[in-house]
Design a protein around this motif. Sequence first.
Motif, PDB file in Angstrom:
ATOM      1  N   GLY A 107      -0.631   7.540  -2.324  1.00  0.00           N
ATOM      2  CA  GLY A 107      -1.711   8.512  -2.229  1.00  0.00           C
ATOM      3  C   GLY A 107      -2.706   8.121  -1.166  1.00  0.00           C
ATOM      4  O   GLY A 107      -2.421   7.287  -0.295  1.00  0.00           O
ATOM      5  N   SER A 108      -3.888   8.702  -1.243  1.00  0.00           N
ATOM      6  CA  SER A 108      -4.926   8.422  -0.259  1.00  0.00           C
ATOM      7  C   SER A 108      -5.674   7.148  -0.629  1.00  0.00           C
ATOM      8  O   SER A 108      -5.542   6.613  -1.728  1.00  0.00           O
ATOM      9  CB  SER A 108      -5.896   9.600  -0.187  1.00  0.00           C
ATOM     10  N   THR A 122      -3.211  -2.534  -8.903  1.00  0.00           N
ATOM     11  CA  THR A 122      -3.002  -1.100  -9.091  1.00  0.00           C
ATOM     12  C   THR A 122      -3.782  -0.326  -8.025  1.00  0.00           C
ATOM     13  O   THR A 122      -4.703  -0.857  -7.407  1.00  0.00           O
ATOM     14  CB  THR A 122      -3.466  -0.615 -10.476  1.00  0.00           C
ATOM     15  N   THR A 123      -3.423   0.936  -7.864  1.00  0.00           N
ATOM     16  CA  THR A 123      -4.209   1.839  -7.032  1.00  0.00           C
ATOM     17  C   THR A 123      -5.424   2.300  -7.828  1.00  0.00           C
ATOM     18  O   THR A 123      -5.555   2.009  -9.030  1.00  0.00           O
ATOM     19  CB  THR A 123      -3.377   3.048  -6.606  1.00  0.00           C
ATOM     20  N   ALA A 124      -6.283   3.087  -7.199  1.00  0.00           N
ATOM     21  CA  ALA A 124      -7.483   3.579  -7.878  1.00  0.00           C
ATOM     22  C   ALA A 124      -7.143   4.451  -9.073  1.00  0.00           C
ATOM     23  O   ALA A 124      -7.899   4.496 -10.055  1.00  0.00           O
ATOM     24  CB  ALA A 124      -8.365   4.351  -6.893  1.00  0.00           C
ATOM     25  N   ASP A 125      -5.983   5.133  -9.032  1.00  0.00           N
ATOM     26  CA  ASP A 125      -5.605   5.987 -10.164  1.00  0.00           C
ATOM     27  C   ASP A 125      -4.745   5.257 -11.185  1.00  0.00           C
ATOM     28  O   ASP A 125      -4.232   5.871 -12.127  1.00  0.00           O
ATOM     29  CB  ASP A 125      -4.883   7.250  -9.668  1.00  0.00           C
ATOM     30  N   GLY A 126      -4.586   3.940 -11.029  1.00  0.00           N
ATOM     31  CA  GLY A 126      -3.892   3.135 -12.030  1.00  0.00           C
ATOM     32  C   GLY A 126      -2.413   2.930 -11.807  1.00  0.00           C
ATOM     33  O   GLY A 126      -1.738   2.326 -12.653  1.00  0.00           O
ATOM     34  N   THR A 127      -1.860   3.373 -10.691  1.00  0.00           N
ATOM     35  CA  THR A 127      -0.442   3.162 -10.411  1.00  0.00           C
ATOM     36  C   THR A 127      -0.187   1.694 -10.081  1.00  0.00           C
ATOM     37  O   THR A 127      -0.819   1.151  -9.168  1.00  0.00           O
ATOM     38  CB  THR A 127       0.015   4.027  -9.227  1.00  0.00           C
ATOM     39  N   ASN A 184      -2.440   2.797   0.851  1.00  0.00           N
ATOM     40  CA  ASN A 184      -1.977   3.136  -0.494  1.00  0.00           C
ATOM     41  C   ASN A 184      -0.605   3.792  -0.374  1.00  0.00           C
ATOM     42  O   ASN A 184      -0.472   4.825   0.288  1.00  0.00           O
ATOM     43  CB  ASN A 184      -2.976   4.091  -1.143  1.00  0.00           C
TER      44      ASN A 184
END
Length: 321
Positions: free
Chosen positions: A9-10, A19-24, A6
């Motif tokens: 982040g982690s 997207t990443t898990a946080d929506g990025t 990622n």
Amino acid sequence: MRVFANPVGSGSLWFDNLTTADGTPVAYDPQARAFLPMPPFCANREVIGCNWMAPAQGAFCRSCAMTALAPDPAIPNAIPNWAQTEAAKRWALDNLGRWHWFRPEDPGARPVFHMLAEGPTPVPMGHAQGVVTISVAEADPVLSVTRRQALDEPYRTMIGHMRHEIAHMLWWRLSLRDDFLDAFRAMFGDERVDYPTALQRHYQDGPPADWKQRFLTTYASSHPHEDWAETAAHLLHLTDITDSFVAAGLSSPELPNPGWDPYSEPDAGRLIHVAASLTVGVNHVNRSMGLSDLYPFVLSDPARRKLAFVHDWLRRGAQGR
């Protein structure tokens, strides 16, 4: 296929993430083989969910730029089927990129893709002079299973179609080399045998009785061109199953070492032995859920020799070594 870091982040990212898990929002850079959190993103990102980087804002990524014909959007389900088809293409192209095919360092021609939706009649998939034709309707699971059962095939997926048809294009690329054809004919037979007649005989009479001792699949027995394409596709299957096994952090006493890279392995015999051993275990895991075997094939000694031949040429062919 690798599991990716990622960039913001982690955690990890998988090859098809947007997207990443946080929506990025992120996109895959096939040159760096890494995810990045900034544009330019592929122009097809909003159309079919392409998650690759583009060379410039509003441009297509390296994979989408190879598609010269897109399916007719007026045909039902054409766009969602196309999206799944392009995802399979990206996966297959990235696999081949591990051996430098179709990357900037590859001096040869790239495949041109015609992605066609099906109307009342089926679209025949195939390759001719660098052009790969794919029926996006095969992304539909019901249609795919129906055709697999009608043809009595143990395996049929879109990524399988991609690997098979691109393999025909790779043969065309390699056939331009002076040192390839004689070696190919010694291993697979003379591809100048009439192709339509051979296929007609195959569909009318079926495979030879001893096909399991000489070929990977019944279709491989139909003609030297199909034997090459099936063998090359299976080499990609086996290499990427093994690479994905390692990338997922799984372990086996068959692995040479924990960080082993199957795509960098020069010894085809070792690669094929490890891959075949792993598929036995993964097949057993699938059965625990009542699923079909992941890799429902048996590798005879002649098939292993053909796989080793293809491995040698695909590892060195793109850059002319």
